[in-house]
Enzyme design. Structure first.
Site, PDB file in Angstrom:
ATOM      1  N   ARG A 405       0.798  -1.229   0.000  1.00 52.60           N
ATOM      2  CA  ARG A 405       0.000   0.000   0.000  1.00 52.60           C
ATOM      3  C   ARG A 405       0.825   1.271   0.000  1.00 52.60           C
ATOM      4  NH1 ARG A 405      -2.891  -3.794   3.247  1.00 52.60           N
ATOM      5  NH2 ARG A 405      -4.645  -4.524   1.981  1.00 52.60           N
ATOM      6  N   GLY A 465      -1.479 -11.169   8.330  1.00 55.28           N
ATOM      7  CA  GLY A 465      -1.543 -12.611   8.551  1.00 55.28           C
ATOM      8  C   GLY A 465      -2.459 -13.022   9.685  1.00 55.28           C
ATOM      9  N   GLY A 466      -3.225 -12.070  10.243  1.00 54.53           N
ATOM     10  CA  GLY A 466      -4.069 -12.377  11.392  1.00 54.53           C
ATOM     11  C   GLY A 466      -5.142 -13.408  11.121  1.00 54.53           C
ATOM     12  N   TRP A 515      -1.979  -4.280   9.953  1.00 53.12           N
ATOM     13  CA  TRP A 515      -1.638  -4.097   8.548  1.00 53.12           C
ATOM     14  C   TRP A 515      -2.139  -2.791   7.925  1.00 53.12           C
ATOM     15  CZ3 TRP A 515      -6.071  -3.727   5.739  1.00 53.12           C
ATOM     16  CH2 TRP A 515      -7.214  -4.410   6.191  1.00 53.12           C
ATOM     17  N   ASN A 533      -8.523  -8.579  13.795  1.00 56.43           N
ATOM     18  CA  ASN A 533      -9.386  -9.544  14.461  1.00 56.43           C
ATOM     19  C   ASN A 533      -8.601 -10.625  15.197  1.00 56.43           C
ATOM     20  OD1 ASN A 533      -9.144 -10.152  11.329  1.00 56.43           O
ATOM     21  ND2 ASN A 533      -9.171 -12.125  12.396  1.00 56.43           N
ATOM     22  N   ASP A 576     -15.028 -11.460  12.104  1.00 56.96           N
ATOM     23  CA  ASP A 576     -13.896 -10.922  11.341  1.00 56.96           C
ATOM     24  C   ASP A 576     -14.078  -9.433  11.064  1.00 56.96           C
ATOM     25  OD1 ASP A 576     -11.524 -10.774   9.954  1.00 56.96           O
ATOM     26  OD2 ASP A 576     -12.328 -11.592   8.087  1.00 56.96           O
ATOM     27  N   ASP A 578     -12.422  -6.803  11.480  1.00 53.93           N
ATOM     28  CA  ASP A 578     -11.126  -6.144  11.608  1.00 53.93           C
ATOM     29  C   ASP A 578     -11.303  -4.661  11.937  1.00 53.93           C
ATOM     30  OD1 ASP A 578      -8.352  -6.557  11.314  1.00 53.93           O
ATOM     31  OD2 ASP A 578      -8.699  -7.645   9.463  1.00 53.93           O
ATOM     32  N   ARG A 603     -15.481  -1.313  10.717  1.00 57.56           N
ATOM     33  CA  ARG A 603     -16.073  -2.373   9.908  1.00 57.56           C
ATOM     34  C   ARG A 603     -17.307  -2.979  10.578  1.00 57.56           C
ATOM     35  NH1 ARG A 603     -12.493  -7.187   7.161  1.00 57.56           N
ATOM     36  NH2 ARG A 603     -11.050  -5.445   6.949  1.00 57.56           N
ATOM     37  N   ASN A 655     -13.893  -0.556   5.023  1.00 57.31           N
ATOM     38  CA  ASN A 655     -12.629  -1.286   5.037  1.00 57.31           C
ATOM     39  C   ASN A 655     -11.492  -0.317   5.270  1.00 57.31           C
ATOM     40  OD1 ASN A 655     -10.583  -3.387   4.463  1.00 57.31           O
ATOM     41  ND2 ASN A 655     -12.285  -4.509   3.560  1.00 57.31           N
TER      42      ASN A 655
END
Length: 796
Positions: A405, A465-466, A515, A533, A576, A578, A603, A655
């Site tokens: 990003r 990677g959560g 992230w 999450n 989830d 996040d 979210r 998001n």
């Protein structure tokens, strides 16, 4: 070809003593000083020397004493393809010859065949794979001392970036090529370092390196390291200079050999902390400039440290936005890297696109792509440099797609995270690596996709990677050297604060990824960073409790990482949801008082206004039409949870993409998704499912004092998949964003009325940015694989 070397007190390049061409080859291979000087050669050097003797006896008649060829046979030097031939293949060619050519077979003893094959192979072998004798430490001392090589060149982060970076020279050149570059630097000038004088129409002359050039523009780095981005209308003439700026090396044979030994062993920046930082440059960007950017700079992921994607530029405004046109397009080769053959990859490639927000400083744009970074002329989109690295096998989630990003910038470096959760520093001048560190200690399913954030002299970076099982953390590193200063775990270990909120087994893989880029408040000296999450995402059987510090906003002391306060948006998340969304910091009046606020559209469907000095919840209201998991946010700041039925809403109300608050309208802008999901029975029994309502996106403007939707712009087009575009607000009264159908759109920030759009037919997954060059405002956005830059006609 001949060379002169003084016998005593001598320097290479001057003298009267001539030596043979074969001796030159031996010197070029790094053998000459060892053998001619009587030193005991190492075993491979002995074989090379034997091969040289066999060559002198059998091969010079056709291939030449300098191995460059004659009328009878081609040269053996300067062909890197020969290095790709395995030694047994070379041995067979020598032994059996080449039928139909003038190359005869040689019936030599096995030892001589082996030695000759090694010698021929070494003629084109990269220096790092050659046995170059000498004293590397003495060569290093010469490089940084008497030889003054570091006054122009960088090695492993030390030196000057005026000339080419030599950190990986051992893999880039053969010993012969290194020697030739030292003694005759004008024979081959590295591309991008051709010397020229540009005569300007204003009477000024600029002399320096032509970093890149087209028929219509030129990028010249002057001898003080300043980059000049020149257009054809500014240029009267360009006088190219054939000689290299570098003078032939003046050194004794021993100094030359030691220097070659040092240079041949340079094999690139390896993971680890840099021993020392390089010198400060006059064009460095200090943190004060990042705190207070020049008009038109875009020096951080969101353009400022507050994460409020709002720009004070107003040249492009409601009155002229309909005149915007494309100024340039730069295509990032997202398919350049070999990509994984996984179900996750195939699904996400259906709507894959760049998610980067470029940076702009001093007329240069810095951007990242899959395993890549680029510097561009921000006025024309012409490439200045590119950095790339191989894809890491075995990484998961978005990191496996090469998602990146963006970058951060400080001093003379550009910082980016890699797919395998390394943090690297690149030279702003050359794009070459300066340092690289591995962020995780443990081998888990870590990746990294976020743009780092610079705070003071530190680079702060998180991990992904959560959803796959990691122990999340956030870490800060010294910008100069890569040394880790602090690390904060988002999932506690046994005995640490917060472990009481995990009632099951110790959460060694509890998630809590970091992230998304956070924000920084200089008034309170506080770093704000969102967390992801818990893991497993929906299976909560072994994690009763709130599961701190997942789904939180963390308020940290940036100097040491100590927690000042936290707020958990969704305790014990099973959907989830996040919390990796932008933590936007604003100073404004709120209910009649001047407040320091943190605005956050989560979210989970709620829009929050927090007092960022203490984390108190001032407002928590839904910004989507249906929320089934909670009825509201209570006076204690905790969600008032509900027992859900067969449908759960929202799936993901928003998001990671940018949001913005306009001080002119006092509205907060966010892209919202109205979508519910059917619940799967945990018992596997059949239950009657309600009809599914199609998902739909809306660009919404929220009143921050009430949370009410003031206006909304429905988005026609696909709502499924990771097609989430953020917004950019400007003082021109505009909102820019990419819609689901691939249009880039400008709205009136007051009422959402569309004022302009441009069809791109690409995937909109990023957020736009804006910058100023030569008094002209530009808007740039990543769409699909392209960076597209828009501007007004020159007359404006």
């Amino acid at each position: 070809m001949t060379m002169s070397v003084e016998k005593t007190g001598n320097v290479v390049g001057h003298g009267r003593c001539r030596i043979s061409r074969l001796a030159i080859i031996m010197l070029a291979l790094g053998l000459g000083h060892a053998l001619l000087g009587g030193q005991n050669p190492p075993p491979r050097a002995s074989k090379l020397a034997e091969g040289q003797r066999v060559y002198a006896k059998n091969c010079v008649g056709c291939h030449g004493s300098d191995a460059r060829g004659t009328e009878q046979a081609p040269g053996l030097i300067g062909d890197r393809q020969k290095e790709d031939r395995p030694l047994p293949k070379l041995r067979d060619i020598i032994r059996h010859g080449i039928p139909g050519t003038s190359m005869p077979p040689f019936d030599l003893p096995a030892a001589q065949l082996d030695a000759l094959a090694v010698f021929v192979y070494s003629l084109n072998s990269e220096a790092a794979n050659s046995l170059v004798p000498g004293h590397p430490e003495a060569g290093k001392a010469f490089f940084f001392g008497k030889g003054k090589c570091s006054s122009c060149h960088m090695v492993l982060g030390n030196g000057s970036p005026l000339g080419p970076d030599l950190s990986n020279l051992g893999h880039e050149m053969t010993p012969r090529e290194i020697r030739e570059a030292l003694l005759n630097p004008s024979a081959h000038v590295t591309p991008g370092y051709e010397l020229a004088t540009v005569e300007m129409r204003n009477g000024e002359n600029l002399r320096g390196f032509v970093r890149s050039r087209s028929n219509f523009d030129l990028r010249l780095e002057d001898l003080d390291g300043r980059l000049h981005l020149l257009q054809e209308g500014q240029i009267a003439a360009v006088r190219e200079e054939k000689p290299s700026l570098m003078s032939p090396l003046i050194a004794s044979p021993q100094e030359l050999q030691d220097l070659m030994a040092y240079l041949s062993r340079l094999t690139g920046v390896k993971p680890g902390v840099l021993d020392s930082s390089g010198p400060r440059g006059r064009n460095d960007i200090d943190f004060e400039r990042i705190l207070n950017p020049k008009p038109g700079d875009w020096l951080t992921f969101n353009g400022n440290l507050s994460a409020n994607r709002y720009s004070n530029l107003s040249q492009v405004n409601r009155g002229n936005v309909n005149q915007l046109s494309v100024k340039w397009i730069f295509t990032v080769p997202i398919w350049k890297q070999f990509l994984p053959d996984t179900d996750y990859y195939h699904e996400n490639m259906k709507y894959f696109g760049l998610e980067v927000t470029p940076l702009v400083a001093d007329g240069v744009m810095y951007l990242t792509g899959p395993h890549q970074a680029f510097a561009l002329d921000a006025l024309t989109g012409r490439e200045i440099w590119e950095y790339s690295r191989p894809r890491t096998p075995g990484v998961v989630s978005d990191a496996s797609l090469g998602t990146n990003r963006g970058a951060a910038i400080l001093g003379n470096k550009v910082f980016m995270a890699t797919d395998n959760a390394h943090l690297i520093a690149l030279s702003r001048t050359t794009g070459q690596p300066v340092w690289e560190v591995v962020m995780p200690d443990a081998l888990q399913k870590y990746g990294s996709t976020a743009a780092p954030l610079v705070v003071k002299d530190l680079v702060v970076a998180g991990v992904s990677g959560g959803d796959w099982g990691i122990r999340g953390f956030l870490a800060a590193y010294k910008a100069d050297t890569g040394e880790r200063v602090w690390r904060v775990w988002t999932v506690p270990a046994k005995g640490e604060p917060g472990i009481e909120t995990w009632k099951g087994s110790e959460p060694k893989l509890g998630g809590g990824a970091t992230w998304l880029t956070g924000s920084y408040d200089p008034d309170t000296d506080t770093l704000f960073w969102p967390t992801g999450n818990p893991f497993p995402d929906t299976d909560d059987r072994d994690r009763p409790g709130d599961n701190l510090f997942t789904n939180c906003i963390l308020a940290l002391d940036p100097n040491n990482g100590k927690l000042k306060w936290y707020y958990q948006f969704t305790p014990h998340d099973v959907h989830d949801t996040d919390s990796n969304e932008p933590p936007v910091l604003v100073n404004t009046r709120y209910h009649g008082q001047d407040r320091k606020l943190l605005l956050f559209a989560n979210r989970n469907g709620f829009f929050y206004v927090l007092d960022r000095t203490n984390g108190h919840v001032l407002l928590g209201k839904p910004f989507v039409s249906k929320v089934t998991w909670a009825s509201g946010i209570g006076p204690d700041g905790r969600p008032q949870t509900l027992v859900e039925g067969n449908v759960s809403c929202p799936e993901a109300a928003t998001n990671w993409n940018a949001t913005a608050f306009s001080p002119a309208t006092r509205l907060y802008y966010v892209m919202a998704l109205e979508k519910c999901v059917r619940q799967v029975s945990s018992h596997g029994s059949e239950v009657e499912q309600p009809p599914e309502v199609p998902a739909k996106k809306y660009l919404r403007a929220l009143d921050i004092e009430s949370g009410k939707i003031v206006w909304e712009m429905p988005q026609i087009g696909p709502a499924e998949g990771k097609r989430n575009a953020g917004v950019l607000a400007t003082a021109g009264g505009l909102l820019f964003y990419g819609d689901p159908n691939g249009d880039f759109v400008a709205l009136d920030e007051r009422d959402g009325k569309p004022l302009w759009h441009f069809p791109t037919s690409g995937e909109n997954k990023s957020s736009a940015m804006t910058y100023l060059i030569d008094g002209k405002q530009f808007i740039a956005v990543a769409i699909g694989p392209n960076i597209i830059c828009f501007g007004l006609p020159d007359a404006n």
